[in-house]
Write an enzyme that holds these catalytic residues in place. Structure first.
Site, PDB file in Angstrom:
ATOM      1  N   LYS A  62       0.864  -1.187   0.000  1.00 46.36           N
ATOM      2  CA  LYS A  62       0.000   0.000   0.000  1.00 46.36           C
ATOM      3  C   LYS A  62       0.895   1.229   0.000  1.00 46.36           C
ATOM      4  CE  LYS A  62      -4.412   1.139   0.193  1.00 46.36           C
ATOM      5  NZ  LYS A  62      -5.581   0.438  -0.352  1.00 46.36           N
TER       6      LYS A  62
ATOM      7  N   ASP B 187      -7.080   4.394  -4.522  1.00 42.09           N
ATOM      8  CA  ASP B 187      -7.750   4.243  -3.221  1.00 42.09           C
ATOM      9  C   ASP B 187      -8.360   5.627  -2.965  1.00 42.09           C
ATOM     10  OD1 ASP B 187      -8.017   2.358  -0.738  1.00 42.09           O
ATOM     11  OD2 ASP B 187      -7.389   4.238   0.156  1.00 42.09           O
TER      12      ASP B 187
HETATM   13  P1  NDP Z   1     -13.057   7.823  -2.724  1.00 42.75           P
HETATM   14  O1  NDP Z   1     -12.025   8.834  -2.434  1.00 42.75           O
HETATM   15  O2  NDP Z   1     -13.532   7.653  -4.119  1.00 42.75           O
HETATM   16  O3  NDP Z   1     -14.343   8.077  -1.800  1.00 42.75           O
HETATM   17  C1  NDP Z   1     -14.291   8.104  -0.415  1.00 42.75           C
HETATM   18  C2  NDP Z   1     -15.597   8.715   0.065  1.00 42.75           C
HETATM   19  O4  NDP Z   1     -15.702   8.578   1.485  1.00 42.75           O
HETATM   20  C3  NDP Z   1     -15.703  10.196  -0.252  1.00 42.75           C
HETATM   21  O5  NDP Z   1     -17.027  10.489  -0.566  1.00 42.75           O
HETATM   22  C4  NDP Z   1     -15.268  10.831   1.051  1.00 42.75           C
HETATM   23  O6  NDP Z   1     -15.759  12.142   1.258  1.00 42.75           O
HETATM   24  C5  NDP Z   1     -15.898   9.889   2.043  1.00 42.75           C
HETATM   25  N1  NDP Z   1     -15.217   9.976   3.328  1.00 42.75           N
HETATM   26  C6  NDP Z   1     -13.889   9.912   3.578  1.00 42.75           C
HETATM   27  N2  NDP Z   1     -13.658  10.083   4.894  1.00 42.75           N
HETATM   28  C7  NDP Z   1     -14.866  10.276   5.457  1.00 42.75           C
HETATM   29  C8  NDP Z   1     -15.288  10.511   6.784  1.00 42.75           C
HETATM   30  N3  NDP Z   1     -14.404  10.579   7.782  1.00 42.75           N
HETATM   31  N4  NDP Z   1     -16.616  10.639   7.011  1.00 42.75           N
HETATM   32  C9  NDP Z   1     -17.513  10.576   6.014  1.00 42.75           C
HETATM   33  N5  NDP Z   1     -17.175  10.369   4.731  1.00 42.75           N
HETATM   34  C10 NDP Z   1     -15.862  10.219   4.469  1.00 42.75           C
HETATM   35  O7  NDP Z   1     -12.491   6.434  -2.141  1.00 42.75           O
HETATM   36  P2  NDP Z   1     -12.956   4.955  -2.462  1.00 42.75           P
HETATM   37  O8  NDP Z   1     -14.423   4.924  -2.690  1.00 42.75           O
HETATM   38  O9  NDP Z   1     -12.051   4.400  -3.476  1.00 42.75           O
HETATM   39  O10 NDP Z   1     -12.598   4.213  -1.093  1.00 42.75           O
HETATM   40  C11 NDP Z   1     -13.517   4.138  -0.006  1.00 42.75           C
HETATM   41  C12 NDP Z   1     -13.071   3.029   0.935  1.00 42.75           C
HETATM   42  O11 NDP Z   1     -13.021   1.789   0.222  1.00 42.75           O
HETATM   43  C13 NDP Z   1     -11.672   3.187   1.548  1.00 42.75           C
HETATM   44  O12 NDP Z   1     -11.658   2.617   2.832  1.00 42.75           O
HETATM   45  C14 NDP Z   1     -10.798   2.352   0.617  1.00 42.75           C
HETATM   46  O13 NDP Z   1      -9.608   1.928   1.256  1.00 42.75           O
HETATM   47  C15 NDP Z   1     -11.744   1.197   0.358  1.00 42.75           C
HETATM   48  N6  NDP Z   1     -11.449   0.405  -0.821  1.00 42.75           N
HETATM   49  C16 NDP Z   1     -11.391   0.987  -2.066  1.00 42.75           C
HETATM   50  C17 NDP Z   1     -11.140   0.216  -3.173  1.00 42.75           C
HETATM   51  C18 NDP Z   1     -11.184   0.775  -4.551  1.00 42.75           C
HETATM   52  O14 NDP Z   1     -11.109  -0.024  -5.498  1.00 42.75           O
HETATM   53  N7  NDP Z   1     -11.339   2.067  -4.747  1.00 42.75           N
HETATM   54  C19 NDP Z   1     -10.833  -1.225  -3.049  1.00 42.75           C
HETATM   55  C20 NDP Z   1     -11.020  -1.752  -1.714  1.00 42.75           C
HETATM   56  C21 NDP Z   1     -11.284  -0.943  -0.655  1.00 42.75           C
HETATM   57  P3  NDP Z   1     -14.893  13.428   0.798  1.00 42.75           P
HETATM   58  O15 NDP Z   1     -15.102  13.509  -0.681  1.00 42.75           O
HETATM   59  O16 NDP Z   1     -15.503  14.556   1.552  1.00 42.75           O
HETATM   60  O17 NDP Z   1     -13.478  13.161   1.185  1.00 42.75           O
END
Ligand code: NDP
Length: 451
Positions: free
Chosen positions: A125, A165
């Site tokens: 990572k 991510d």
């Molecule tokens: P993105 O950056 O596309 O989206 C993350 C979302 O979560 C955003 O809308 C963000 O809001 C919101 N968010 C972040 N922190 C908080 C918080 N403290 N409270 C409320 N909302 C929050 O990321 P991903 O969708 O890619 O990833 C989301 C999760 O999934 C992570 O844990 C990642 O590690 C996991 N994951 C992702 C994979 C992938 O293929 N993308 C694969 C496996 C796991 P804001 O825009 O305001 O920051």
């Protein structure tokens, strides 16, 4: 003291300032206790202590120039955790909260997740404390180029293959790949999550959200249930959340929530595909805030709270919960409220979104609980399929990739169920996922001797 508690104590003593890493190690190690009896050879070879230590950790300076001409500096990280079963593989996270402990927790989780996918991928990572929010495209490009200026010497299609991510989506992967290609003068599968035009795979953007939903459907089926007519809470509004919404809609469920780090929206009438398209445009193109959804559709919006706060505070009934935002977003008070309001299934799209106390509540109340390393493995599995296509220099159709994703999610589900049963923990997906993921890696490490 058992081998396991010795390892836990040592991890805490060596790196006292890495609470997320301690949490991830404890969650895995505590379920591995029975393997120490069944596999004395793992104990003898000290696999348990070796597996919590990264193979290699890179920490580097990332200097870049903002639009006003100021020189800015961020910190870059790449943790190559374990390559026993394949090249290091795992995403890059760009978020101000990123530090070494968070990257180590994510890299450690990735070892077991990647092992579960059945594909030959090790765990790693990386990322940076750079915040893409509010930055221009030019600033993001210059940052990505500066980041790759150092990262390129550590990665490669057969060595270490990063992906996206939080904060790293298609735009960032484009800039990172473009710069790698430029300075290495080679067009290889060094990153996944690429666009179709330059070596990406169909269904990779959808894969984590789709896969989490497939996994939840498999869990529901063990109790004769499915998504049809069910009310579903999803948190986040990014890549994983968006495609979870899309797949839940396709399977006949109704999604009522989304959030970003500023606000939560609740739409009791359901976030249908048209509204989901609006969210995709809002988040992926306009880079706006989720509050704008409430303005457009005249729905409830609670600023300063996440989805689980609002469900708890307003006593909203949901059948299924898919946390898809970030680590530790769902705590014991949220878990208790979900149980009280009739939730039967929780599948984690995010990595470690539920705190240990929340997980305990789910398990004590016989909720179908799918931990992230199993439930969200569809993303990296499809990255593995992207690597296969890059090696073959071929592109598979959407149906072919989606079908392979579905087969992989079903096989991960079966591995969790069968392994949990084999260790006398029927229905415990945490134990099933951890032991199934661990044993494959441990056997490979054993085969290599002490290296
Ligand atoms: P993105 O950056 O596309 O989206 C993350 C979302 O979560 C955003 O809308 C963000 O809001 C919101 N968010 C972040 N922190 C908080 C918080 N403290 N409270 C409320 N909302 C929050 O990321 P991903 O969708 O890619 O990833 C989301 C999760 O999934 C992570 O844990 C990642 O590690 C996991 N994951 C992702 C994979 C992938 O293929 N993308 C694969 C496996 C796991 P804001 O825009 O305001 O920051």
């Amino acid at each position: 003291m058992s081998v396991i508690s010795d390892v836990l104590a040592k991890v805490k003593q060596l790196d006292p300032d890495q609470p997320e890493f301690h949490q991830a190690v404890a969650e895995v190690m505590e379920t591995l206790e029975p393997t120490t009896k069944r596999h004395p050879e793992f104990v003898k070879a000290n696999i348990y202590e070796r597996i919590v230590e990264p193979e290699r950790t890179m920490l580097f300076r990332v200097p870049w120039v903002d639009d006003k001409g100021n020189v800015r500096v961020n910190r870059g990280f790449r943790v190559q955790f374990n390559n026993a079963i394949g090249p290091f593989k795992g995403g890059l996270r760009f978020h101000p909260s990123v530090n070494l402990g968070i990257i180590k927790f994510l890299g450690f989780e990735q070892i077991f997740k990647n092992s579960l996918t059945t594909l030959p991928m090790g765990g790693g990572k990386g990322g940076s404390d750079f915040d893409p929010k509010g930055k221009s495209d030019g600033e993001v490009m210059r940052f990505c180029q500066a980041f790759m200026r150092e990262l390129f010497r550590h990665v490669g299609a057969e060595t270490d293959v990063p992906a996206g991510d939080i904060g790293v989506g298609g735009r960032e992967i484009g800039y990172l790949f473009g710069y790698y290609k430029k300075i290495r003068n080679e067009h290889t599968g060094v990153l996944t999550g690429k666009a179709l035009e330059y070596g990406g795979s169909l269904v990779r953007p959808e894969a984590t959200g789709y896969g989490t939903t497939y996994f939840a459907a498999e869990m529901l089926a063990t109790r004769g249930l499915d998504f049809k007519g069910k009310t579903v809470a999803i948190s986040g509004a990014g890549n994983v959340a968006q495609y979870a919404v899309e797949k839940v809609n396709q399977l006949g469920g109704k999604v009522i929530s989304l959030c970003d780090s500023s606000a939560t929206i609740i739409d009791e009438s359901g976030i249908d595909q048209n509204k989901c398209d609006f969210v995709m445009e809002l988040k992926n193109v306009k880079r706006g805030r989720i509050k704008e959804y409430a303005d457009k559709y005249n729905t409830c919006c609670v600023e300063g709270s996440n989805v689980w706060d609002v469900i708890r505070d307003q006593g909203i009934k949901v059948d299924i919960a898919l946390p898809c935002a970030t680590q530790n977003e769902l705590d014991a008070s949220h878990a208790a409220a979900l149980v009280k309001n009739g939730c039967v299934c929780v599948a984690e799209g995010a990595n470690m979104p539920s705190t240990p106390d929340a997980v305990k509540i789910f398990q004590e109340n016989n909720i179908l609980y799918g931990p992230g390393k199993a439930a969200n493995a569809g993303g990296v599995a499809t990255s593995g399929l992207e690597m296969s296509q890059n090696s073959l220099k071929l592109s598979w159709t959407r149906e072919e990739v989606d079908n392979r994703l579905l087969i992989i999610m079903k096989s991960i589900h079966t591995a969790c169920v069968e392994t949990a049963e084999a260790y006398g923990r029927k229905g415990d997906y945490v134990t099933g996922a951890n032991i199934a993921g661990f044993t494959k890696v441990a056997r490979a490490m054993l085969a290599y001797g002490v290296v």
